[in-house]
Design a protein around this motif. Structure first.
Motif, PDB file in Angstrom:
ATOM      1  N   LEU A   1       0.823  -1.201   0.000  1.00 49.05           N
ATOM      2  CA  LEU A   1       0.000   0.000   0.000  1.00 49.05           C
ATOM      3  C   LEU A   1       0.862   1.259   0.000  1.00 49.05           C
ATOM      4  O   LEU A   1       0.524   2.223  -0.669  1.00 49.05           O
ATOM      5  CB  LEU A   1      -0.939  -0.011   1.216  1.00 49.05           C
ATOM      6  N   GLU A   2       1.961   1.221   0.742  1.00 52.60           N
ATOM      7  CA  GLU A   2       2.843   2.389   0.765  1.00 52.60           C
ATOM      8  C   GLU A   2       3.446   2.644  -0.612  1.00 52.60           C
ATOM      9  O   GLU A   2       3.628   3.788  -1.014  1.00 52.60           O
ATOM     10  CB  GLU A   2       3.940   2.210   1.815  1.00 52.60           C
ATOM     11  N   LYS A   3       3.730   1.582  -1.359  1.00 54.24           N
ATOM     12  CA  LYS A   3       4.312   1.729  -2.693  1.00 54.24           C
ATOM     13  C   LYS A   3       3.371   2.417  -3.671  1.00 54.24           C
ATOM     14  O   LYS A   3       3.819   3.020  -4.632  1.00 54.24           O
ATOM     15  CB  LYS A   3       4.731   0.374  -3.256  1.00 54.24           C
ATOM     16  N   VAL A   4       2.052   2.322  -3.444  1.00 50.77           N
ATOM     17  CA  VAL A   4       1.095   2.995  -4.328  1.00 50.77           C
ATOM     18  C   VAL A   4       0.633   4.334  -3.766  1.00 50.77           C
ATOM     19  O   VAL A   4      -0.318   4.923  -4.253  1.00 50.77           O
ATOM     20  CB  VAL A   4      -0.129   2.104  -4.675  1.00 50.77           C
ATOM     21  N   GLY A   5       1.315   4.812  -2.717  1.00 58.22           N
ATOM     22  CA  GLY A   5       1.069   6.159  -2.226  1.00 58.22           C
ATOM     23  C   GLY A   5       0.205   6.298  -0.991  1.00 58.22           C
ATOM     24  O   GLY A   5      -0.164   7.406  -0.629  1.00 58.22           O
TER      25      GLY A   5
ATOM     26  N   GLU B   1     -23.147  -2.926   1.032  1.00 56.46           N
ATOM     27  CA  GLU B   1     -24.068  -1.867   0.607  1.00 56.46           C
ATOM     28  C   GLU B   1     -23.537  -0.482   0.938  1.00 56.46           C
ATOM     29  O   GLU B   1     -23.818   0.478   0.220  1.00 56.46           O
ATOM     30  CB  GLU B   1     -25.436  -2.082   1.240  1.00 56.46           C
ATOM     31  N   ALA B   2     -22.776  -0.356   2.000  1.00 63.19           N
ATOM     32  CA  ALA B   2     -22.252   0.949   2.411  1.00 63.19           C
ATOM     33  C   ALA B   2     -21.011   1.353   1.624  1.00 63.19           C
ATOM     34  O   ALA B   2     -20.688   2.531   1.534  1.00 63.19           O
ATOM     35  CB  ALA B   2     -21.916   0.924   3.906  1.00 63.19           C
ATOM     36  N   ALA B   3     -20.327   0.375   1.055  1.00 59.13           N
ATOM     37  CA  ALA B   3     -19.053   0.632   0.385  1.00 59.13           C
ATOM     38  C   ALA B   3     -19.236   1.183  -1.022  1.00 59.13           C
ATOM     39  O   ALA B   3     -20.253   0.959  -1.674  1.00 59.13           O
ATOM     40  CB  ALA B   3     -18.244  -0.659   0.325  1.00 59.13           C
ATOM     41  N   ASP B   4     -18.202   1.890  -1.469  1.00 61.47           N
ATOM     42  CA  ASP B   4     -18.152   2.374  -2.851  1.00 61.47           C
ATOM     43  C   ASP B   4     -17.587   1.306  -3.771  1.00 61.47           C
ATOM     44  O   ASP B   4     -17.897   1.264  -4.952  1.00 61.47           O
ATOM     45  CB  ASP B   4     -17.259   3.623  -2.935  1.00 61.47           C
ATOM     46  N   VAL B   5     -16.715   0.471  -3.211  1.00 56.20           N
ATOM     47  CA  VAL B   5     -16.024  -0.571  -3.966  1.00 56.20           C
ATOM     48  C   VAL B   5     -16.164  -1.877  -3.204  1.00 56.20           C
ATOM     49  O   VAL B   5     -16.056  -1.890  -1.978  1.00 56.20           O
ATOM     50  CB  VAL B   5     -14.514  -0.225  -4.114  1.00 56.20           C
ATOM     51  N   ILE B   6     -16.384  -2.957  -3.928  1.00 54.70           N
ATOM     52  CA  ILE B   6     -16.428  -4.276  -3.304  1.00 54.70           C
ATOM     53  C   ILE B   6     -15.359  -5.134  -3.959  1.00 54.70           C
ATOM     54  O   ILE B   6     -15.345  -5.293  -5.183  1.00 54.70           O
ATOM     55  CB  ILE B   6     -17.810  -4.939  -3.474  1.00 54.70           C
ATOM     56  N   ILE B   7     -14.465  -5.661  -3.145  1.00 50.13           N
ATOM     57  CA  ILE B   7     -13.421  -6.561  -3.636  1.00 50.13           C
ATOM     58  C   ILE B   7     -13.779  -7.958  -3.145  1.00 50.13           C
ATOM     59  O   ILE B   7     -13.856  -8.198  -1.948  1.00 50.13           O
ATOM     60  CB  ILE B   7     -12.030  -6.119  -3.151  1.00 50.13           C
ATOM     61  N   VAL B   8     -14.026  -8.865  -4.083  1.00 52.06           N
ATOM     62  CA  VAL B   8     -14.547 -10.179  -3.753  1.00 52.06           C
ATOM     63  C   VAL B   8     -13.512 -11.031  -3.019  1.00 52.06           C
ATOM     64  O   VAL B   8     -13.849 -11.768  -2.099  1.00 52.06           O
ATOM     65  CB  VAL B   8     -15.054 -10.897  -5.029  1.00 52.06           C
ATOM     66  N   ASP B   9     -12.258 -10.923  -3.391  1.00 54.84           N
ATOM     67  CA  ASP B   9     -11.191 -11.682  -2.714  1.00 54.84           C
ATOM     68  C   ASP B   9     -10.846 -11.031  -1.386  1.00 54.84           C
ATOM     69  O   ASP B   9     -10.848  -9.813  -1.266  1.00 54.84           O
ATOM     70  CB  ASP B   9      -9.913 -11.711  -3.551  1.00 54.84           C
ATOM     71  N   ASP B  10     -10.510 -11.856  -0.405  1.00 51.29           N
ATOM     72  CA  ASP B  10      -9.988 -11.331   0.859  1.00 51.29           C
ATOM     73  C   ASP B  10      -8.480 -11.143   0.719  1.00 51.29           C
ATOM     74  O   ASP B  10      -7.690 -11.782   1.403  1.00 51.29           O
ATOM     75  CB  ASP B  10     -10.301 -12.287   2.018  1.00 51.29           C
ATOM     76  N   SER B  11      -8.074 -10.268  -0.184  1.00 54.77           N
ATOM     77  CA  SER B  11      -6.661 -10.055  -0.464  1.00 54.77           C
ATOM     78  C   SER B  11      -6.388  -8.559  -0.579  1.00 54.77           C
ATOM     79  O   SER B  11      -6.993  -7.876  -1.405  1.00 54.77           O
ATOM     80  CB  SER B  11      -6.277 -10.759  -1.769  1.00 54.77           C
ATOM     81  N   ILE B  12      -5.483  -8.096   0.231  1.00 50.56           N
ATOM     82  CA  ILE B  12      -5.129  -6.675   0.187  1.00 50.56           C
ATOM     83  C   ILE B  12      -4.442  -6.345  -1.139  1.00 50.56           C
ATOM     84  O   ILE B  12      -4.459  -5.201  -1.594  1.00 50.56           O
ATOM     85  CB  ILE B  12      -4.278  -6.283   1.424  1.00 50.56           C
ATOM     86  N   GLU B  13      -3.868  -7.364  -1.784  1.00 46.66           N
ATOM     87  CA  GLU B  13      -3.242  -7.166  -3.097  1.00 46.66           C
ATOM     88  C   GLU B  13      -4.276  -6.673  -4.119  1.00 46.66           C
ATOM     89  O   GLU B  13      -3.967  -5.865  -4.979  1.00 46.66           O
ATOM     90  CB  GLU B  13      -2.591  -8.451  -3.590  1.00 46.66           C
ATOM     91  N   ARG B  14      -5.515  -7.129  -3.998  1.00 42.21           N
ATOM     92  CA  ARG B  14      -6.586  -6.658  -4.897  1.00 42.21           C
ATOM     93  C   ARG B  14      -6.854  -5.177  -4.664  1.00 42.21           C
ATOM     94  O   ARG B  14      -7.171  -4.446  -5.593  1.00 42.21           O
ATOM     95  CB  ARG B  14      -7.861  -7.469  -4.700  1.00 42.21           C
ATOM     96  N   LEU B  15      -6.745  -4.731  -3.418  1.00 43.76           N
ATOM     97  CA  LEU B  15      -6.916  -3.312  -3.121  1.00 43.76           C
ATOM     98  C   LEU B  15      -5.795  -2.502  -3.758  1.00 43.76           C
ATOM     99  O   LEU B  15      -6.028  -1.442  -4.339  1.00 43.76           O
ATOM    100  CB  LEU B  15      -6.955  -3.071  -1.607  1.00 43.76           C
ATOM    101  N   VAL B  16      -4.574  -3.008  -3.666  1.00 35.04           N
ATOM    102  CA  VAL B  16      -3.434  -2.327  -4.285  1.00 35.04           C
ATOM    103  C   VAL B  16      -3.672  -2.191  -5.789  1.00 35.04           C
ATOM    104  O   VAL B  16      -3.469  -1.127  -6.366  1.00 35.04           O
ATOM    105  CB  VAL B  16      -2.119  -3.086  -3.990  1.00 35.04           C
ATOM    106  N   ARG B  17      -4.129  -3.268  -6.418  1.00 36.61           N
ATOM    107  CA  ARG B  17      -4.411  -3.222  -7.862  1.00 36.61           C
ATOM    108  C   ARG B  17      -5.524  -2.231  -8.172  1.00 36.61           C
ATOM    109  O   ARG B  17      -5.456  -1.497  -9.164  1.00 36.61           O
ATOM    110  CB  ARG B  17      -4.778  -4.603  -8.375  1.00 36.61           C
ATOM    111  N   ALA B  18      -6.551  -2.196  -7.335  1.00 34.34           N
ATOM    112  CA  ALA B  18      -7.654  -1.249  -7.550  1.00 34.34           C
ATOM    113  C   ALA B  18      -7.153   0.189  -7.461  1.00 34.34           C
ATOM    114  O   ALA B  18      -7.561   1.051  -8.260  1.00 34.34           O
ATOM    115  CB  ALA B  18      -8.772  -1.495  -6.543  1.00 34.34           C
ATOM    116  N   ILE B  19      -6.267   0.462  -6.519  1.00 35.20           N
ATOM    117  CA  ILE B  19      -5.693   1.804  -6.388  1.00 35.20           C
ATOM    118  C   ILE B  19      -4.857   2.133  -7.620  1.00 35.20           C
ATOM    119  O   ILE B  19      -4.953   3.239  -8.170  1.00 35.20           O
ATOM    120  CB  ILE B  19      -4.870   1.929  -5.091  1.00 35.20           C
TER     121      ILE B  19
END
Length: 168
Positions: free
Chosen positions: A1-5, A88-106
């Motif tokens: 996460l730090e690598k993507v800012g 329902e409250a979120a703007d984005v839903i990532i189906v995998d329980d992987s923080i790597e998917r969040l990094v890719r989304a960013i």
């Protein structure tokens, strides 16, 4: 996460302090809030938003995360098994329980924003050139109209290159 800012990473959890600290130590997170209720998570999010210079992203998977997810600049629900309220409250839903998917989304969102700005600049610049040539009689109105269609296609094709260099 730090690598993507991402400049601030905090673990905010309802778990016991020992468990939260063990997870934080494993992940290298220095800011830990344990035994946090939904109201605590919401308050921490609001405080982060009032002091942040950029966007505040909240990631969660449970019903206690829903208020903070909704309040954040960007709420991200993790996991298909997560609570419906979080999804329902979120703007984005990532189906995998992987923080790597969040990094890719960013990464994708940052690249998409850059490409959108570039596409708009390309389109406006080329349109301005066509308008100037039209003003001086170099191009006719019908040539300008055809050129504008070509400019639109160029800008759209440029914007579509967003995913070209991102590996999945």
């Amino acid at each position: 996460l730090e690598k993507v800012g991402v400049s601030r990473i905090a673990l905010v959890t309802g778990d016991r302090p020992e468990t939260a600290q063990e997870v934080a130590n494993t992940l290298g997170i220095t800011e830990v809030f344990s035994q946090s209720s939904a109201a605590d998570k919401l308050e921490i999010t609001r405080q982060a938003m009032s002091s942040a210079s950029g966007s505040v992203i909240v990631v969660g998977d449970g019903i206690n995360d829903a208020p903070a997810l909704a309040a954040a600049h960007v709420g991200v629900a993790m996991g298909a098994r997560g609570a419906t309220a979080a999804s329902e409250a979120a703007d984005v839903i990532i189906v995998d329980d992987s923080i790597e998917r969040l990094v890719r989304a960013i990464q994708i969102s940052k690249r998409a924003r850059r490409k959108a700005i570039q596409a708009a600049a390309i389109g406006m610049s080329l349109s301005l050139i066509i308008m100037i040539t039209g003003a001086f009689g170099i191009t006719s109105a019908s040539e300008g109209a055809v050129a504008q269609e070509a400019i639109d296609v160029i800008a759209i094709l440029w914007a579509l290159t967003t995913l070209r260099k991102i590996s999945f």
